[in-house]
Design a protein around this motif. Structure first.
Motif, PDB file in Angstrom:
ATOM      1  N   ASN A 208     -16.482 -11.222 -26.660  1.00 57.67           N
ATOM      2  CA  ASN A 208     -15.411 -11.497 -27.620  1.00 57.67           C
ATOM      3  C   ASN A 208     -14.057 -11.407 -26.921  1.00 57.67           C
ATOM      4  O   ASN A 208     -13.223 -12.324 -27.018  1.00 57.67           O
ATOM      5  CB  ASN A 208     -15.530 -10.473 -28.758  1.00 57.67           C
ATOM      6  CG  ASN A 208     -14.459 -10.594 -29.828  1.00 57.67           C
ATOM      7  OD1 ASN A 208     -13.297 -10.827 -29.545  1.00 57.67           O
ATOM      8  ND2 ASN A 208     -14.858 -10.382 -31.077  1.00 57.67           N
ATOM      9  N   HIS A 209     -13.831 -10.292 -26.195  1.00 59.71           N
ATOM     10  CA  HIS A 209     -12.575 -10.147 -25.452  1.00 59.71           C
ATOM     11  C   HIS A 209     -12.364 -11.328 -24.511  1.00 59.71           C
ATOM     12  O   HIS A 209     -11.272 -11.897 -24.426  1.00 59.71           O
ATOM     13  CB  HIS A 209     -12.594  -8.867 -24.602  1.00 59.71           C
ATOM     14  CG  HIS A 209     -12.643  -7.608 -25.392  1.00 59.71           C
ATOM     15  ND1 HIS A 209     -12.820  -6.375 -24.798  1.00 59.71           N
ATOM     16  CD2 HIS A 209     -12.523  -7.365 -26.727  1.00 59.71           C
ATOM     17  CE1 HIS A 209     -12.830  -5.437 -25.722  1.00 59.71           C
ATOM     18  NE2 HIS A 209     -12.657  -6.011 -26.897  1.00 59.71           N
ATOM     19  N   HIS A 210     -13.415 -11.670 -23.781  1.00 56.22           N
ATOM     20  CA  HIS A 210     -13.273 -12.706 -22.757  1.00 56.22           C
ATOM     21  C   HIS A 210     -12.870 -14.045 -23.369  1.00 56.22           C
ATOM     22  O   HIS A 210     -11.885 -14.660 -22.943  1.00 56.22           O
ATOM     23  CB  HIS A 210     -14.573 -12.862 -21.977  1.00 56.22           C
ATOM     24  CG  HIS A 210     -14.531 -13.969 -20.978  1.00 56.22           C
ATOM     25  ND1 HIS A 210     -13.867 -13.848 -19.770  1.00 56.22           N
ATOM     26  CD2 HIS A 210     -15.013 -15.245 -21.011  1.00 56.22           C
ATOM     27  CE1 HIS A 210     -13.969 -14.984 -19.098  1.00 56.22           C
ATOM     28  NE2 HIS A 210     -14.655 -15.844 -19.830  1.00 56.22           N
TER      29      HIS A 210
ATOM     30  N   ASN B 163     -11.803 -14.820 -26.446  1.00 59.58           N
ATOM     31  CA  ASN B 163     -10.619 -14.858 -27.304  1.00 59.58           C
ATOM     32  C   ASN B 163      -9.327 -14.510 -26.588  1.00 59.58           C
ATOM     33  O   ASN B 163      -8.256 -14.938 -27.013  1.00 59.58           O
ATOM     34  CB  ASN B 163     -10.809 -13.905 -28.495  1.00 59.58           C
ATOM     35  CG  ASN B 163     -11.698 -14.489 -29.573  1.00 59.58           C
ATOM     36  OD1 ASN B 163     -11.426 -15.557 -30.098  1.00 59.58           O
ATOM     37  ND2 ASN B 163     -12.777 -13.786 -29.889  1.00 59.58           N
ATOM     38  N   GLN B 164      -9.425 -13.737 -25.486  1.00 61.97           N
ATOM     39  CA  GLN B 164      -8.217 -13.229 -24.847  1.00 61.97           C
ATOM     40  C   GLN B 164      -7.992 -13.767 -23.433  1.00 61.97           C
ATOM     41  O   GLN B 164      -6.851 -13.987 -23.036  1.00 61.97           O
ATOM     42  CB  GLN B 164      -8.268 -11.691 -24.771  1.00 61.97           C
ATOM     43  CG  GLN B 164      -8.492 -11.011 -26.107  1.00 61.97           C
ATOM     44  CD  GLN B 164      -7.307 -11.115 -27.037  1.00 61.97           C
ATOM     45  OE1 GLN B 164      -6.171 -11.211 -26.584  1.00 61.97           O
ATOM     46  NE2 GLN B 164      -7.560 -11.085 -28.337  1.00 61.97           N
ATOM     47  N   PHE B 165      -9.045 -13.968 -22.678  1.00 56.95           N
ATOM     48  CA  PHE B 165      -8.874 -14.176 -21.241  1.00 56.95           C
ATOM     49  C   PHE B 165      -9.388 -15.512 -20.696  1.00 56.95           C
ATOM     50  O   PHE B 165      -9.001 -15.900 -19.602  1.00 56.95           O
ATOM     51  CB  PHE B 165      -9.567 -13.038 -20.470  1.00 56.95           C
ATOM     52  CG  PHE B 165      -9.065 -11.680 -20.843  1.00 56.95           C
ATOM     53  CD1 PHE B 165      -7.743 -11.319 -20.622  1.00 56.95           C
ATOM     54  CD2 PHE B 165      -9.902 -10.755 -21.444  1.00 56.95           C
ATOM     55  CE1 PHE B 165      -7.272 -10.066 -20.965  1.00 56.95           C
ATOM     56  CE2 PHE B 165      -9.447  -9.499 -21.792  1.00 56.95           C
ATOM     57  CZ  PHE B 165      -8.134  -9.157 -21.557  1.00 56.95           C
TER      58      PHE B 165
ATOM     59  N   LYS C 245      -9.985 -22.582 -24.223  1.00 56.73           N
ATOM     60  CA  LYS C 245     -10.487 -22.141 -25.510  1.00 56.73           C
ATOM     61  C   LYS C 245     -11.754 -22.925 -25.846  1.00 56.73           C
ATOM     62  O   LYS C 245     -11.745 -24.164 -25.871  1.00 56.73           O
ATOM     63  CB  LYS C 245      -9.452 -22.335 -26.608  1.00 56.73           C
ATOM     64  CG  LYS C 245      -8.168 -21.531 -26.376  1.00 56.73           C
ATOM     65  CD  LYS C 245      -8.446 -20.036 -26.321  1.00 56.73           C
ATOM     66  CE  LYS C 245      -7.180 -19.226 -26.140  1.00 56.73           C
ATOM     67  NZ  LYS C 245      -7.456 -17.771 -25.987  1.00 56.73           N
TER      68      LYS C 245
ATOM     69  N   THR D 207     -17.147 -13.530 -31.964  1.00 56.65           N
ATOM     70  CA  THR D 207     -16.408 -12.853 -33.027  1.00 56.65           C
ATOM     71  C   THR D 207     -17.333 -12.537 -34.193  1.00 56.65           C
ATOM     72  O   THR D 207     -17.306 -11.429 -34.745  1.00 56.65           O
ATOM     73  CB  THR D 207     -15.225 -13.710 -33.498  1.00 56.65           C
ATOM     74  OG1 THR D 207     -14.366 -13.976 -32.391  1.00 56.65           O
ATOM     75  CG2 THR D 207     -14.433 -13.001 -34.586  1.00 56.65           C
TER      76      THR D 207
ATOM     77  N   GLU E  95      -8.476  -4.790 -32.981  1.00 60.82           N
ATOM     78  CA  GLU E  95      -7.496  -5.867 -33.141  1.00 60.82           C
ATOM     79  C   GLU E  95      -7.732  -6.965 -32.120  1.00 60.82           C
ATOM     80  O   GLU E  95      -7.683  -8.165 -32.452  1.00 60.82           O
ATOM     81  CB  GLU E  95      -6.074  -5.317 -33.017  1.00 60.82           C
ATOM     82  CG  GLU E  95      -5.665  -4.423 -34.176  1.00 60.82           C
ATOM     83  CD  GLU E  95      -4.232  -3.951 -34.053  1.00 60.82           C
ATOM     84  OE1 GLU E  95      -3.560  -4.326 -33.056  1.00 60.82           O
ATOM     85  OE2 GLU E  95      -3.766  -3.213 -34.945  1.00 60.82           O
ATOM     86  N   ARG E  96      -7.991  -6.574 -30.893  1.00 63.99           N
ATOM     87  CA  ARG E  96      -8.282  -7.558 -29.846  1.00 63.99           C
ATOM     88  C   ARG E  96      -9.543  -8.354 -30.189  1.00 63.99           C
ATOM     89  O   ARG E  96      -9.680  -9.526 -29.809  1.00 63.99           O
ATOM     90  CB  ARG E  96      -8.445  -6.850 -28.502  1.00 63.99           C
ATOM     91  CG  ARG E  96      -8.705  -7.787 -27.342  1.00 63.99           C
ATOM     92  CD  ARG E  96      -8.910  -7.039 -26.043  1.00 63.99           C
ATOM     93  NE  ARG E  96      -7.728  -6.310 -25.625  1.00 63.99           N
ATOM     94  CZ  ARG E  96      -7.671  -5.591 -24.507  1.00 63.99           C
ATOM     95  NH1 ARG E  96      -8.728  -5.491 -23.713  1.00 63.99           N
ATOM     96  NH2 ARG E  96      -6.556  -4.949 -24.185  1.00 63.99           N
ATOM     97  N   GLN E  97     -10.461  -7.720 -30.893  1.00 61.74           N
ATOM     98  CA  GLN E  97     -11.723  -8.371 -31.256  1.00 61.74           C
ATOM     99  C   GLN E  97     -11.616  -9.181 -32.545  1.00 61.74           C
ATOM    100  O   GLN E  97     -12.612  -9.738 -33.007  1.00 61.74           O
ATOM    101  CB  GLN E  97     -12.812  -7.307 -31.400  1.00 61.74           C
ATOM    102  CG  GLN E  97     -13.078  -6.547 -30.110  1.00 61.74           C
ATOM    103  CD  GLN E  97     -13.658  -5.169 -30.342  1.00 61.74           C
ATOM    104  OE1 GLN E  97     -14.033  -4.813 -31.463  1.00 61.74           O
ATOM    105  NE2 GLN E  97     -13.736  -4.371 -29.297  1.00 61.74           N
TER     106      GLN E  97
END
Length: 223
Positions: free
Chosen positions: A113-115, A117-119, A123, A132, A171-173
């Motif tokens: 999820n972190h990877h 959505n964030q990194f 996309k 998610t 929140e990050r997730q």
């Protein structure tokens, strides 16, 4: 003395929390995973899977013990010191069940999820939704387990130390915590523990700009 090879990630925080709860002397050796410190040859001798956390317990019975994998470290230290993991029976089984749930489910899924959505450099909607949604499913499992409980397996245990650093990043997730009130209360309760606060304070000292050399790592281990 325990040498903790550490980065301020959920898996790194787990071990710092246990060491603080046990009141054991330890020294953080920062491993900057953004600069590939985890591939230094000396570190690979300790952690062949090139992942943090890892420890070297200098005072382990029978001689120094090098150990990788957060679940193994939590289990071995809890057993050695007789705290946070029941010795036998249903209570022990419950702790190990939820520890393994985190290691095999919550951690990997929240990590993906972190990877995505964030990194991730691009996309990918399918991957973003998949991880998610799966993270939300796991939060639902945890929320139901925490109904009427302060801690996931009854008494406070290494399972909680493993779970908390991951759900702290809700929140990050992209988790809607109104859907998981028991998890939200659990996060607040865990965050009030002095040992947890001390562990995170140690992590806050980590400098992502600094990086080890092989020579520096060898010198640290000889100190």
């Amino acid at each position: 003395m325990i040498d903790l090879f550490y980065a301020p990630t959920p898996n790194g925080h787990k071990i710092a929390i246990l060491l603080e709860e046990l009141g054991l002397p330890y020294r953080i050796i920062p491993i900057n995973i953004r600069k590939n410190d985890q591939f230094l040859p000396t570190f690979l001798k300790i952690a062949p899977n090139n992942r943090i956390p890892a420890i070297v317990d200098q005072d382990f019975p029978g001689g120094p013990l090098a150990l990788m994998e957060s679940g193994a470290i939590l289990t071995v230290l809890a057993e050695q010191h007789g705290r946070f993991l029941p010795a036998a029976g249903h209570a022990r089984a419950a702790v190990l069940q939820w520890l393994n749930w985190q290691i095999g489910g919550l951690g990997p899924m929240a990590g993906q999820n972190h990877h995505f959505n964030q990194f991730a450099p691009e996309k990918i909607p399918y991957a973003m939704k998949r991880y998610t949604d799966e993270t939300a499913r796991l939060y639902g499992v945890l929320d139901r387990q925490l109904a009427g409980r302060d801690y996931v397996a009854g008494d406070y245990s290494i399972a909680d130390m493993a779970i908390y650093p991951w759900v702290l990043l809700h929140e990050r997730q992209l988790m809607d915590m109104t859907q998981f009130p028991n998890v939200a209360a659990y996060i607040a309760r865990m965050g009030e523990r002095p040992a947890v606060q001390r562990a995170y304070a140690e992590g806050a000292k980590f400098n992502w700009e600094a990086s080890l050399t092989e020579e520096a790592l060898q010198a640290l281990l000889k100190a």
